[in-house]
Design a protein around this motif. Structure first.
Motif, PDB file in Angstrom:
ATOM      1  N   UNK A 277       2.457  -2.626  -1.445  1.00 23.04           N
ATOM      2  CA  UNK A 277       2.009  -1.324  -1.931  1.00 23.04           C
ATOM      3  C   UNK A 277       2.629  -0.960  -3.266  1.00 23.04           C
ATOM      4  N   UNK A 278       3.925  -1.253  -3.392  1.00 25.72           N
ATOM      5  CA  UNK A 278       4.604  -0.955  -4.659  1.00 25.72           C
ATOM      6  C   UNK A 278       4.014  -1.762  -5.813  1.00 25.72           C
ATOM      7  N   UNK A 279       3.737  -3.040  -5.553  1.00 28.64           N
ATOM      8  CA  UNK A 279       3.149  -3.895  -6.598  1.00 28.64           C
ATOM      9  C   UNK A 279       1.760  -3.384  -6.998  1.00 28.64           C
ATOM     10  N   UNK A 280       0.948  -3.046  -6.003  1.00 26.91           N
ATOM     11  CA  UNK A 280      -0.419  -2.580  -6.295  1.00 26.91           C
ATOM     12  C   UNK A 280      -0.409  -1.262  -7.073  1.00 26.91           C
TER      13      UNK A 280
ATOM     14  N   UNK B 278       9.977   7.263 -12.723  1.00 19.46           N
ATOM     15  CA  UNK B 278      10.167   5.852 -13.015  1.00 19.46           C
ATOM     16  C   UNK B 278       8.997   5.082 -12.417  1.00 19.46           C
ATOM     17  N   UNK B 279       8.485   4.100 -13.166  1.00 19.44           N
ATOM     18  CA  UNK B 279       7.268   3.415 -12.747  1.00 19.44           C
ATOM     19  C   UNK B 279       7.357   2.796 -11.356  1.00 19.44           C
ATOM     20  N   UNK B 280       8.369   1.970 -11.124  1.00 18.37           N
ATOM     21  CA  UNK B 280       8.518   1.295  -9.831  1.00 18.37           C
ATOM     22  C   UNK B 280       8.843   2.301  -8.739  1.00 18.37           C
ATOM     23  N   UNK B 281       9.733   3.238  -9.028  1.00 18.02           N
ATOM     24  CA  UNK B 281      10.108   4.248  -8.041  1.00 18.02           C
ATOM     25  C   UNK B 281       8.916   5.120  -7.669  1.00 18.02           C
ATOM     26  N   UNK B 282       8.139   5.514  -8.657  1.00 14.79           N
ATOM     27  CA  UNK B 282       6.954   6.326  -8.371  1.00 14.79           C
ATOM     28  C   UNK B 282       5.946   5.568  -7.503  1.00 14.79           C
ATOM     29  N   UNK B 283       5.797   4.258  -7.767  1.00 16.74           N
ATOM     30  CA  UNK B 283       4.881   3.449  -6.965  1.00 16.74           C
ATOM     31  C   UNK B 283       5.358   3.364  -5.509  1.00 16.74           C
ATOM     32  N   UNK B 284       6.661   3.170  -5.317  1.00 17.78           N
ATOM     33  CA  UNK B 284       7.226   3.118  -3.967  1.00 17.78           C
ATOM     34  C   UNK B 284       7.121   4.468  -3.275  1.00 17.78           C
ATOM     35  N   UNK B 285       7.412   5.519  -4.012  1.00 22.91           N
ATOM     36  CA  UNK B 285       7.317   6.881  -3.477  1.00 22.91           C
ATOM     37  C   UNK B 285       5.875   7.218  -3.081  1.00 22.91           C
ATOM     38  N   UNK B 286       4.934   6.852  -3.935  1.00 20.05           N
ATOM     39  CA  UNK B 286       3.520   7.096  -3.639  1.00 20.05           C
ATOM     40  C   UNK B 286       3.068   6.305  -2.413  1.00 20.05           C
ATOM     41  N   UNK B 287       3.611   5.103  -2.255  1.00 27.05           N
ATOM     42  CA  UNK B 287       3.280   4.265  -1.103  1.00 27.05           C
ATOM     43  C   UNK B 287       3.757   4.919   0.196  1.00 27.05           C
ATOM     44  N   UNK B 288       4.970   5.469   0.193  1.00 27.29           N
ATOM     45  CA  UNK B 288       5.514   6.138   1.389  1.00 27.29           C
ATOM     46  C   UNK B 288       4.746   7.411   1.693  1.00 27.29           C
ATOM     47  N   UNK B 289       4.461   8.198   0.674  1.00 26.84           N
ATOM     48  CA  UNK B 289       3.720   9.442   0.867  1.00 26.84           C
ATOM     49  C   UNK B 289       2.318   9.163   1.409  1.00 26.84           C
ATOM     50  N   UNK B 290       1.726   8.056   0.966  1.00 29.87           N
ATOM     51  CA  UNK B 290       0.400   7.675   1.451  1.00 29.87           C
ATOM     52  C   UNK B 290       0.463   7.185   2.896  1.00 29.87           C
ATOM     53  N   UNK B 291       1.448   6.328   3.197  1.00 27.06           N
ATOM     54  CA  UNK B 291       1.559   5.753   4.528  1.00 27.06           C
ATOM     55  C   UNK B 291       1.791   6.819   5.589  1.00 27.06           C
ATOM     56  N   UNK B 292       2.623   7.798   5.279  1.00 35.17           N
ATOM     57  CA  UNK B 292       2.940   8.855   6.244  1.00 35.17           C
ATOM     58  C   UNK B 292       1.939   9.995   6.215  1.00 35.17           C
ATOM     59  N   UNK B 293       0.922   9.913   5.379  1.00 37.35           N
ATOM     60  CA  UNK B 293      -0.146  10.917   5.220  1.00 37.35           C
ATOM     61  C   UNK B 293       0.387  12.282   4.794  1.00 37.35           C
TER      62      UNK B 293
END
Length: 355
Positions: free
Chosen positions: A82-85, A99-114
């Motif tokens: 998810x972070x890579x995508x 931060x680019x990588x941190x934002x991607x990881x954060x967005x992935x968690x926020x998406x996964x947990x709805x």
């Protein structure tokens, strides 16, 4: 003992020959003891390592709980992919960025947990399709893997909770295990409640200190997050806040889901115990004896009475009895109505010879 014969007594295979009363003699009363496979019957705690003396029975620490290594592997694969995508499509995601990588990881968690605060949102067809894919796979991961891992961890803490409740008493490991087995759901509920309160306090204090939100706004953001409402007016906007959010959001949302699951289980268990208490406390009537007389011989044996009470308690049904009796009849090769070592050996040999 044909299973198809409707007139055949259901428990005829279990019935023992009745002794006729002659010359005032009374039949010898048969005593029923605990079976050897009953919980804790064969367990004897050692005097050595106390923690090692605690058995990990299949009912508590068995196959229903996934390995933490597998959970970590699935979670790492999901978060990494998810972070890579989302990092690759970071220019197609608009909102408050740190931060680019941190934002991607954060967005992935926020998406996964709805949770979906709305502070970061997909802004292209590709990003929206990726978000759709990851929200469904993330929900499946949470529902099938992470919640079972949380259940496993809650069960691991039951021993510590029971020991803490009996800290001033000399309680052995056997008593601790019996207490856990008897009140397993209740202690899981208490354990999850304590963890949930700690997570709420930690999130509120962090938002108050790091994100510089008011105390009410911090608590409001925590509540909207763990319930996955995610209004979006309050969220984690700093780099440090999003690092904290990656772990805290995942833990708190799953913990709340487990908490409500245990609330339902406690309610169901209390209703079941109330039913059992009512069944055992009410007087047995002639109508009950007639219903319990499975083989219609005018006398209710111990096995028939136990089955009748278990059915009243809702612990078994007629279908369960039929399936068990079918297995008994398959094992009873000599049709004697009892099982012996020779019956089991012959039944196994017959199964081996079957193609």
């Amino acid at each position: 003992m044909a299973c198809n014969d409707e007139n055949e007594p259901l428990l005829s295979g279990l019935a023992t020959p009745r002794t006729q009363k002659t010359n005032g003699d009374r039949p010898k009363k048969r005593r029923f003891r605990r079976v050897r496979s009953a919980p804790f019957a064969d367990f004897v705690p050692t005097d050595g390592n106390r923690e090692a003396a605690l058995p990990r029975s299949g009912s508590i620490f068995g196959r229903l709980n996934p390995s933490l290594k597998k959970v970590a592997l699935f979670l790492t694969l999901y978060m990494g992919l998810g972070t890579i995508c989302f990092y690759t499509t970071r220019t197609q995601i608009k909102g408050d960025k740190t931060n680019g990588i941190l934002d991607a990881l954060y967005f992935c968690v926020v998406t996964m947990t709805t949770v979906g605060y709305g502070d970061l949102v997909p802004n292209s067809d590709l990003a929206k399709l990726l978000a759709c894919a990851f929200v469904f796979t993330g929900m499946a991961l949470v529902g099938l893997v992470l919640t079972k891992a949380a259940d496993y961890l809650a069960e691991k803490q039951e021993i510590l909770l029971v020991k803490a409740l009996h800290i001033n008493q000399k309680v052995g490991e056997l008593q601790v295990l019996k207490e856990i087995e008897t009140n397993r759901v209740k202690y899981k509920f208490y354990t999850t409640l304590i963890i949930l309160v700690l997570l709420i306090l930690t999130g509120t204090i962090f938002l108050y200190k790091v994100e510089n939100l008011g105390l009410v706004d911090s608590f409001y953001c925590v509540c909207s997050t763990i319930t996955t409402l995610g209004y979006g007016d309050k969220s984690f906007s700093t780099e440090g806040g999003r690092i904290f959010a990656v772990f805290w959001i995942l833990a708190s949302t799953i913990c709340l889901a487990q908490f409500f699951l245990y609330v339902a289980e406690v309610n169901t268990e209390n209703r079941q115990r109330a039913l059992v208490k009512w069944v055992l406390s009410r007087r047995t009537t002639n109508v009950d004896l007639e219903a319990a007389d499975i083989d219609d011989d005018g006398v209710v044996g111990a096995a028939e009475f136990v089955l009748f009470k278990l059915k009243e308690m809702g612990k078994i049904c007629q279908q369960d009895i039929s399936v068990i009796m079918e297995e008994f009849e398959n094992l009873d090769v000599d049709q004697s109505g009892t099982l012996s070592v020779s019956d089991i050996s012959e039944a196994q040999s017959v199964e081996t010879r079957m193609p």
